[in-house]
Design a protein around this motif. Structure first.
Motif, mmCIF file in Angstrom:
data_model
loop_
_atom_site.group_PDB
_atom_site.id
_atom_site.type_symbol
_atom_site.label_atom_id
_atom_site.label_comp_id
_atom_site.label_asym_id
_atom_site.label_seq_id
_atom_site.Cartn_x
_atom_site.Cartn_y
_atom_site.Cartn_z
ATOM 1 N N TRP A 14 0.831 -1.203 0.000
ATOM 2 C CA TRP A 14 0.000 0.000 0.000
ATOM 3 C C TRP A 14 0.870 1.260 0.000
ATOM 4 C CZ3 TRP A 14 -0.567 4.248 3.141
ATOM 5 C CH2 TRP A 14 -1.631 5.089 2.808
ATOM 6 N N ILE A 15 1.811 1.325 0.911
ATOM 7 C CA ILE A 15 2.686 2.514 1.004
ATOM 8 C C ILE A 15 3.441 2.711 -0.296
ATOM 9 C CG2 ILE A 15 4.769 3.444 2.108
ATOM 10 C CD1 ILE A 15 3.785 2.185 4.723
ATOM 11 N N TRP A 16 3.994 1.629 -0.829
ATOM 12 C CA TRP A 16 4.831 1.735 -2.026
ATOM 13 C C TRP A 16 4.029 2.248 -3.231
ATOM 14 C CZ3 TRP A 16 9.467 2.689 -2.866
ATOM 15 C CH2 TRP A 16 10.027 2.511 -4.120
ATOM 16 N N ARG A 17 2.837 1.690 -3.457
ATOM 17 C CA ARG A 17 1.998 2.162 -4.576
ATOM 18 C C ARG A 17 1.638 3.629 -4.392
ATOM 19 N NH1 ARG A 17 -0.848 -2.895 -4.122
ATOM 20 N NH2 ARG A 17 -2.406 -1.769 -2.933
ATOM 21 N N HIS A 18 1.346 4.022 -3.161
ATOM 22 C CA HIS A 18 1.010 5.418 -2.870
ATOM 23 C C HIS A 18 2.191 6.342 -3.173
ATOM 24 C CE1 HIS A 18 -0.895 8.841 -0.970
ATOM 25 N NE2 HIS A 18 0.167 8.981 -0.180
ATOM 26 N N LEU A 19 3.382 5.994 -2.720
ATOM 27 C CA LEU A 19 4.566 6.818 -2.979
ATOM 28 C C LEU A 19 4.857 6.902 -4.478
ATOM 29 C CD1 LEU A 19 6.934 5.658 -0.092
ATOM 30 C CD2 LEU A 19 5.757 7.870 -0.297
ATOM 31 N N GLN A 20 4.757 5.799 -5.181
ATOM 32 C CA GLN A 20 4.975 5.819 -6.628
ATOM 33 C C GLN A 20 3.973 6.747 -7.309
ATOM 34 O OE1 GLN A 20 4.731 1.514 -7.188
ATOM 35 N NE2 GLN A 20 6.749 1.589 -8.172
ATOM 36 N N ILE A 22 2.119 9.355 -6.016
ATOM 37 C CA ILE A 22 2.229 10.792 -5.729
ATOM 38 C C ILE A 22 3.516 11.402 -6.265
ATOM 39 C CG2 ILE A 22 0.721 10.688 -3.711
ATOM 40 C CD1 ILE A 22 3.222 10.934 -1.943
ATOM 41 N N LEU A 23 4.510 10.575 -6.590
ATOM 42 C CA LEU A 23 5.791 11.097 -7.073
ATOM 43 C C LEU A 23 6.011 10.850 -8.568
ATOM 44 C CD1 LEU A 23 7.905 10.041 -3.989
ATOM 45 C CD2 LEU A 23 7.295 12.380 -4.654
ATOM 46 N N THR A 24 4.971 10.441 -9.272
ATOM 47 C CA THR A 24 5.102 10.105 -10.692
ATOM 48 C C THR A 24 5.654 11.263 -11.517
ATOM 49 O OG1 THR A 24 3.332 8.478 -10.577
ATOM 50 C CG2 THR A 24 3.831 9.364 -12.759
ATOM 51 N N LYS A 25 5.071 12.443 -11.392
ATOM 52 C CA LYS A 25 5.510 13.592 -12.206
ATOM 53 C C LYS A 25 6.945 13.989 -11.882
ATOM 54 C CE LYS A 25 0.964 15.513 -13.046
ATOM 55 N NZ LYS A 25 0.019 16.573 -12.777
ATOM 56 N N GLN A 26 7.277 14.024 -10.595
ATOM 57 C CA GLN A 26 8.637 14.389 -10.193
ATOM 58 C C GLN A 26 9.648 13.344 -10.684
ATOM 59 O OE1 GLN A 26 5.952 14.335 -8.257
ATOM 60 N NE2 GLN A 26 5.863 16.134 -6.954
ATOM 61 N N LEU A 133 12.777 8.482 -6.334
ATOM 62 C CA LEU A 133 12.144 9.405 -5.388
ATOM 63 C C LEU A 133 11.234 8.670 -4.406
ATOM 64 C CD1 LEU A 133 11.372 12.407 -7.753
ATOM 65 C CD2 LEU A 133 13.296 12.121 -6.171
ATOM 66 N N ALA A 134 10.566 7.630 -4.852
ATOM 67 C CA ALA A 134 9.721 6.843 -3.944
ATOM 68 C C ALA A 134 10.589 6.148 -2.888
ATOM 69 C CB ALA A 134 8.887 5.828 -4.726
ATOM 70 N N HIS A 135 11.745 5.629 -3.312
ATOM 71 C CA HIS A 135 12.665 5.017 -2.344
ATOM 72 C C HIS A 135 13.159 6.054 -1.339
ATOM 73 C CE1 HIS A 135 12.936 0.991 -3.949
ATOM 74 N NE2 HIS A 135 13.181 1.454 -5.158
ATOM 75 N N ILE A 136 13.507 7.237 -1.831
ATOM 76 C CA ILE A 136 13.990 8.303 -0.941
ATOM 77 C C ILE A 136 12.897 8.692 0.056
ATOM 78 C CG2 ILE A 136 14.666 10.748 -0.860
ATOM 79 C CD1 ILE A 136 16.117 10.216 -3.569
ATOM 80 N N ALA A 137 11.669 8.859 -0.436
ATOM 81 C CA ALA A 137 10.558 9.236 0.449
ATOM 82 C C ALA A 137 10.298 8.143 1.488
ATOM 83 C CB ALA A 137 9.298 9.505 -0.377
ATOM 84 N N HIS A 138 10.404 6.894 1.065
ATOM 85 C CA HIS A 138 10.188 5.771 1.978
ATOM 86 C C HIS A 138 11.231 5.778 3.098
ATOM 87 C CE1 HIS A 138 9.695 1.166 2.512
ATOM 88 N NE2 HIS A 138 8.792 1.794 3.220
ATOM 89 N N VAL A 139 12.483 5.972 2.732
ATOM 90 C CA VAL A 139 13.559 6.029 3.733
ATOM 91 C C VAL A 139 13.390 7.265 4.619
ATOM 92 C CG1 VAL A 139 16.050 6.336 4.026
ATOM 93 C CG2 VAL A 139 15.184 4.650 2.391
ATOM 94 N N GLU A 140 13.009 8.380 4.019
ATOM 95 C CA GLU A 140 12.824 9.625 4.794
ATOM 96 C C GLU A 140 11.709 9.466 5.824
ATOM 97 O OE1 GLU A 140 13.477 13.458 6.127
ATOM 98 O OE2 GLU A 140 14.726 12.204 4.848
ATOM 99 N N MET A 141 10.626 8.797 5.453
ATOM 100 C CA MET A 141 9.543 8.545 6.415
ATOM 101 C C MET A 141 10.081 7.776 7.622
ATOM 102 S SD MET A 141 6.442 7.509 3.777
ATOM 103 C CE MET A 141 5.901 6.228 4.866
#
Length: 155
Positions: A14-20, A22-26, A133-141
């Protein structure tokens, strides 16, 4: 660690799909920026005097392979471990190349922090590491949560 891994395994999809999502454009913008370099040689040319110091001839396969492993990890601390291993492998590549170059030249070669950062970017460029970016956001969380638990983010 086991509780954390089990918790992340349950929540990861769930978290991973959400991060992917919301960060698609970036991520698309980042990918276009990375792809602006037509080749590895173009990227190496952007590193000042890389050719003269032997940096262009580095074999970065080992750090690239280690960085690619991030895509197969679930927990943030496993991802950080992969990045750390890739960085250590990069440092070893640089040290080996400097040693080889110094033997041929008979003089010391200066490697700066900017060189190492540029080479890490080159490693990213050559790797098949996706969803950066999704990996970075995941680690940052994870890091923000860990800082909150230790009280280091007190206001």
């Amino acid at each position: 660690y086991q509780v954390s891994r089990n918790t992340y395994a349950a929540l990861h999809s769930w978290i991973w799909r959400h991060l992917q999502h919301i960060l698609t454009k970036q991520e698309e913008r980042l990918s276009k920026g990375i792809q602006a370099f037509a080749s590895v040689e173009d990227l190496v040319e952007a590193i000042p005097d890389a050719q003269g110091r032997g940096l262009a001839s580095l074999d970065l396969r080992s750090p690239c392979e280690l960085l690619d492993e991030v895509d197969h990890k679930i927990t943030p601390h496993e991802k950080v471990g992969c990045i750390d291993e890739a960085y250590s492998a990069l440092q070893k590549c640089v040290a080996d190349e400097v040693k080889r170059s110094e033997q041929g030249r008979g003089s010391a070669i200066e490697i700066t922090g900017d060189d190492v950062m540029s080479l890490f970017i080159l490693t990213l460029y050559q790797s098949s590491f996706r969803d950066r970016l999704a990996h970075i956001a995941h680690v940052e969380m994870y890091l923000q949560g860990a800082a909150g638990l230790s009280g280091s983010n007190a206001v």
